[in-house]
Design an enzyme around this catalytic site. Structure first.
Site, PDB file in Angstrom:
ATOM      1  N   HIS A   1      -0.412   5.810   7.528  1.00 48.43           N
ATOM      2  CA  HIS A   1      -1.589   5.005   7.197  1.00 48.43           C
ATOM      3  C   HIS A   1      -1.768   3.972   8.289  1.00 48.43           C
ATOM      4  O   HIS A   1      -0.826   3.254   8.623  1.00 48.43           O
ATOM      5  CB  HIS A   1      -1.426   4.305   5.845  1.00 48.43           C
ATOM      6  CG  HIS A   1      -2.435   3.211   5.635  1.00 48.43           C
ATOM      7  ND1 HIS A   1      -3.789   3.455   5.675  1.00 48.43           N
ATOM      8  CD2 HIS A   1      -2.297   1.874   5.436  1.00 48.43           C
ATOM      9  CE1 HIS A   1      -4.439   2.312   5.485  1.00 48.43           C
ATOM     10  NE2 HIS A   1      -3.559   1.331   5.346  1.00 48.43           N
TER      11      HIS A   1
ATOM     12  N   HIS B   1      -4.811   1.321  10.647  1.00 47.02           N
ATOM     13  CA  HIS B   1      -6.127   0.700  10.794  1.00 47.02           C
ATOM     14  C   HIS B   1      -6.606   0.936  12.224  1.00 47.02           C
ATOM     15  O   HIS B   1      -7.248   0.066  12.808  1.00 47.02           O
ATOM     16  CB  HIS B   1      -6.047  -0.795  10.494  1.00 47.02           C
ATOM     17  CG  HIS B   1      -5.346  -1.130   9.207  1.00 47.02           C
ATOM     18  ND1 HIS B   1      -4.618  -2.277   9.033  1.00 47.02           N
ATOM     19  CD2 HIS B   1      -5.269  -0.453   8.028  1.00 47.02           C
ATOM     20  CE1 HIS B   1      -4.116  -2.302   7.794  1.00 47.02           C
ATOM     21  NE2 HIS B   1      -4.484  -1.187   7.176  1.00 47.02           N
TER      22      HIS B   1
ATOM     23  N   GLU C   1       0.812  -1.223   0.000  1.00 44.79           N
ATOM     24  CA  GLU C   1       0.000   0.000   0.000  1.00 44.79           C
ATOM     25  C   GLU C   1       0.849   1.277   0.000  1.00 44.79           C
ATOM     26  O   GLU C   1       0.369   2.333   0.407  1.00 44.79           O
ATOM     27  CB  GLU C   1      -0.921   0.010   1.219  1.00 44.79           C
ATOM     28  CG  GLU C   1      -2.036  -1.010   1.128  1.00 44.79           C
ATOM     29  CD  GLU C   1      -3.156  -0.672   2.099  1.00 44.79           C
ATOM     30  OE1 GLU C   1      -4.215  -0.232   1.625  1.00 44.79           O
ATOM     31  OE2 GLU C   1      -2.960  -0.838   3.309  1.00 44.79           O
TER      32      GLU C   1
ATOM     33  N   HIS D   1     -11.604   0.102   6.443  1.00 51.84           N
ATOM     34  CA  HIS D   1     -10.176  -0.167   6.326  1.00 51.84           C
ATOM     35  C   HIS D   1      -9.357   0.603   7.370  1.00 51.84           C
ATOM     36  O   HIS D   1      -8.663  -0.010   8.174  1.00 51.84           O
ATOM     37  CB  HIS D   1      -9.754   0.183   4.892  1.00 51.84           C
ATOM     38  CG  HIS D   1      -8.300  -0.024   4.587  1.00 51.84           C
ATOM     39  ND1 HIS D   1      -7.813  -0.005   3.309  1.00 51.84           N
ATOM     40  CD2 HIS D   1      -7.222  -0.226   5.383  1.00 51.84           C
ATOM     41  CE1 HIS D   1      -6.506  -0.205   3.326  1.00 51.84           C
ATOM     42  NE2 HIS D   1      -6.129  -0.339   4.574  1.00 51.84           N
TER      43      HIS D   1
HETATM   44 MN    MN Z   1      -4.086  -0.727   5.096  1.00 49.65          MN
END
Ligand code: MN
Length: 255
Positions: free
Chosen positions: A106, A108, A87, A176
């Site tokens: 980034h 979760h 990602e 996500h």
């Molecule tokens: Mn992710």
């Protein structure tokens, strides 16, 4: 690591960014923002068309030797057998769209997920969370890409996510997680930690079933103006020192 020799000041700046990036990974893990997944990057201090991001590894384990250099399109400069995150396009697309941003997280982190899946707007309820932006947009990958495996695995998806961030500092990714950005690694970590804290508090407040008294736009502006004037040992740096201690990484004062 680089293809050409670098000036001594550049090496120093690069060493500092890599040091902060390693600390950021361990802090975000210690704070529960990332677990085995999630990542944090920094724009290359010398070449704004490149960024720095660890090889695919759990954030709490990351060391300086794991940090790789990528083009904004996500091509590794000198992989030396290290496997990158699938990602990574989240990072390059945001740096491409926003020259003012120098770090991206980034994650979760769990408390933001309910907002994305219900379509409830995440807004600052806590003074420390003014940095998340007055309203956090929600990115819906299905709008443009139909059913996907939910990963941001190419630049088209990364650019679509960057469009959702717009001129702000954060976006939720439905089902996500989230992406947050800052002008420095320390600022991006601060925003990521308080995005999770604010989501948790907003969820708690909603359980009373009464109208929530959010920070007003004027309050948010005044908090951001105060933070912009912050000196070392205030604001982001003070939080960073505490988080370094919690994560057992050395604290380095900057500026
Ligand atoms: Mn992710």
């Amino acid at each position: 690591m680089m293809g050409r020799p670098l000036a001594r000041e550049t090496v120093a700046a690069l060493d500092e960014v890599i040091e902060d990036l390693v600390a950021a990974n361990r802090i975000l893990a210690a704070q529960g923002v990332v677990d085995g997944f999630g990542h944090v990057s920094a724009r290359h201090p010398e070449n704004p068309q490149h960024y720095l991001l660890s090889r695919a590894r759990p954030p709490e384990c990351i060391e300086a030797a794991d940090i790789m250099e990528f083009t904004l399109a996500g091509e590794a400069i000198d992989a030396r057998g290290r496997r990158p995150y699938n990602e990574r396009f989240i990072h390059g697309a945001l740096y491409e769209a926003r020259p003012d941003l120098h770090a991206v997280v980034h994650s979760h982190s769990p408390s933001v997920i309910p907002f994305g899946i219900v379509g409830e707007t995440l807004r600052p309820v806590l003074h420390m969370a003014a940095t998340i932006g007055a309203r956090v947009p929600i990115w819906e990958p299905r709008d443009r890409f139909g059913d996907t495996d939910m990963l941001v695995s190419d630049m088209a998806q990364g650019r679509d996510l960057a469009r959702a961030v717009g001129t702000g500092k954060s976006a939720l990714m439905r089902g996500h997680g989230s992406v947050v950005a800052g002008r420095s690694v320390r600022e991006a970590v601060y925003v990521a930690v308080y995005l999770e804290v604010n989501a948790h508090l907003q969820l708690d407040a909603l359980r009373f079933g009464k109208p929530v008294n959010f920070l007003s736009p004027g309050e948010i502006d005044k908090i951001l103006a105060r933070q912009a004037k912050g000196r070392p040992a205030e604001g982001f740096d003070r939080a960073w020192e505490g988080w370094c201690n919690r994560a057992s990484v050395p604290f380095k004062r900057r500026g």
